[in-house]
Each structure stands twice: as structure tokens, then as C-alpha cells.
Design a protein around this motif. Sequence first.
Motif, PDB file in Angstrom:
ATOM      1  N   GLU A  36       0.828  -1.210   0.000  1.00 42.43           N
ATOM      2  CA  GLU A  36       0.000   0.000   0.000  1.00 42.43           C
ATOM      3  C   GLU A  36       0.861   1.259   0.000  1.00 42.43           C
ATOM      4  OE1 GLU A  36      -3.343   0.016  -0.484  1.00 42.43           O
ATOM      5  OE2 GLU A  36      -3.024  -2.146  -0.737  1.00 42.43           O
ATOM      6  N   SER A  37       1.991   1.223   0.663  1.00 45.77           N
ATOM      7  CA  SER A  37       2.913   2.366   0.682  1.00 45.77           C
ATOM      8  C   SER A  37       3.517   2.598  -0.696  1.00 45.77           C
ATOM      9  CB  SER A  37       4.016   2.140   1.715  1.00 45.77           C
ATOM     10  OG  SER A  37       3.456   2.069   3.008  1.00 45.77           O
ATOM     11  N   LEU A  38       3.850   1.522  -1.384  1.00 44.64           N
ATOM     12  CA  LEU A  38       4.364   1.654  -2.752  1.00 44.64           C
ATOM     13  C   LEU A  38       3.308   2.275  -3.664  1.00 44.64           C
ATOM     14  CD1 LEU A  38       6.266  -1.733  -3.031  1.00 44.64           C
ATOM     15  CD2 LEU A  38       7.305   0.542  -3.169  1.00 44.64           C
ATOM     16  N   ALA A  41       2.934   6.005  -2.853  1.00 45.65           N
ATOM     17  CA  ALA A  41       4.064   6.791  -3.362  1.00 45.65           C
ATOM     18  C   ALA A  41       3.851   7.206  -4.807  1.00 45.65           C
ATOM     19  CB  ALA A  41       5.363   5.993  -3.223  1.00 45.65           C
ATOM     20  N   GLN A  42       3.175   6.374  -5.573  1.00 41.21           N
ATOM     21  CA  GLN A  42       2.900   6.698  -6.980  1.00 41.21           C
ATOM     22  C   GLN A  42       1.910   7.849  -7.120  1.00 41.21           C
ATOM     23  OE1 GLN A  42       1.532   2.951  -8.530  1.00 41.21           O
ATOM     24  NE2 GLN A  42       3.603   2.173  -8.837  1.00 41.21           N
ATOM     25  N   GLN A  43       1.131   8.096  -6.090  1.00 42.91           N
ATOM     26  CA  GLN A  43       0.093   9.125  -6.152  1.00 42.91           C
ATOM     27  C   GLN A  43       0.506  10.439  -5.491  1.00 42.91           C
ATOM     28  OE1 GLN A  43      -3.558   7.499  -4.651  1.00 42.91           O
ATOM     29  NE2 GLN A  43      -3.379   5.661  -5.890  1.00 42.91           N
ATOM     30  N   MET A  44       1.696  10.495  -4.936  1.00 40.18           N
ATOM     31  CA  MET A  44       2.138  11.690  -4.229  1.00 40.18           C
ATOM     32  C   MET A  44       2.788  12.662  -5.201  1.00 40.18           C
ATOM     33  SD  MET A  44       3.781  10.110  -0.789  1.00 40.18           S
ATOM     34  CE  MET A  44       2.801   9.234   0.390  1.00 40.18           C
ATOM     35  N   GLY A  46       4.741  15.680  -6.413  1.00 38.90           N
ATOM     36  CA  GLY A  46       5.763  16.554  -5.864  1.00 38.90           C
ATOM     37  C   GLY A  46       6.535  15.977  -4.691  1.00 38.90           C
ATOM     38  N   ILE A  47       6.199  14.770  -4.289  1.00 39.78           N
ATOM     39  CA  ILE A  47       6.902  14.119  -3.185  1.00 39.78           C
ATOM     40  C   ILE A  47       7.428  12.779  -3.687  1.00 39.78           C
ATOM     41  CG2 ILE A  47       6.708  13.118  -0.865  1.00 39.78           C
ATOM     42  CD1 ILE A  47       4.361  15.043  -0.388  1.00 39.78           C
ATOM     43  N   GLU A  48       8.705  12.554  -3.491  1.00 40.25           N
ATOM     44  CA  GLU A  48       9.321  11.279  -3.857  1.00 40.25           C
ATOM     45  C   GLU A  48       9.768  10.598  -2.569  1.00 40.25           C
ATOM     46  OE1 GLU A  48       9.600   9.829  -6.845  1.00 40.25           O
ATOM     47  OE2 GLU A  48       8.524  11.495  -7.770  1.00 40.25           O
ATOM     48  N   PRO A  49       8.888   9.846  -1.920  1.00 38.66           N
ATOM     49  CA  PRO A  49       9.254   9.246  -0.647  1.00 38.66           C
ATOM     50  C   PRO A  49      10.153   8.027  -0.800  1.00 38.66           C
ATOM     51  CG  PRO A  49       7.062   8.534  -1.247  1.00 38.66           C
ATOM     52  CD  PRO A  49       7.507   9.527  -2.287  1.00 38.66           C
ATOM     53  N   THR A  50      10.954   7.810   0.197  1.00 39.39           N
ATOM     54  CA  THR A  50      11.680   6.557   0.323  1.00 39.39           C
ATOM     55  C   THR A  50      10.703   5.551   0.925  1.00 39.39           C
ATOM     56  OG1 THR A  50      13.807   7.645   0.631  1.00 39.39           O
ATOM     57  CG2 THR A  50      13.602   5.406   1.523  1.00 39.39           C
ATOM     58  N   ILE A  51      10.664   4.347   0.378  1.00 47.94           N
ATOM     59  CA  ILE A  51       9.787   3.302   0.907  1.00 47.94           C
ATOM     60  C   ILE A  51      10.658   2.190   1.479  1.00 47.94           C
ATOM     61  CG2 ILE A  51       7.945   1.649   0.424  1.00 47.94           C
ATOM     62  CD1 ILE A  51       7.086   4.540  -0.014  1.00 47.94           C
TER      63      ILE A  51
END
Length: 99
Positions: A36-38, A41-44, A46-51
Amino acid sequence: VEDVYDESYLWQPGKGSVLKEGSKVAIVATGMMVQESLKAAQQMEGIEPTIVNISSIKPIDEELIKKLAKEHEVIVTAEEHSVIGGLGSAVAEVLAKEG
């Protein structure tokens, strides 16, 4: 739940895995919340989170959590467990010991 690893993955107690490199925000997840976190991350925009997948809470990968804290402004935990004794508590304990 979809696989996040291929057959070459070797589980090691106390070791987390960075699945996606990013900056500023780290999402530390366990169990079903990794996939779910992955997806999140695709929907954020302007934010490129580390997973990060933390597949072992006790013991927990303290070195990885410390590294994430040094390299990111925010750490978010994602889990489907109780707030007592879960991933969020374990990450908070590691960070509290580090100051």
C-alpha cells in the motif's frame, strides 16, 4: 497481496529493505502496508518518498532507522497492528534513544 520481492530475496531477522529511494519523506512499513505504501508513493505529486520494508520488528533494524532519520525530514510508519508494541512504537524508541 502482491509480492514486493522476487525469488532471490533472502529474509534476515533485524534487517529492513529500502524498496524505493526518495528524499525528505521516508515511509517505513510492515506487512500488507508495504504494498500500500508503494501504491501511495505513486500518487504523491511533488513528493518522492523513500519506501522501506521492515519485515522484522523485534529485532528491528536500528541502523537503517537512524540512517533514515539523518537523511529525511519526516518518517511515517504504516502498519495494520496495534499502537501498543507495533512498528510505530519500535521506530519511536530507536529515535528517542538517538535524541
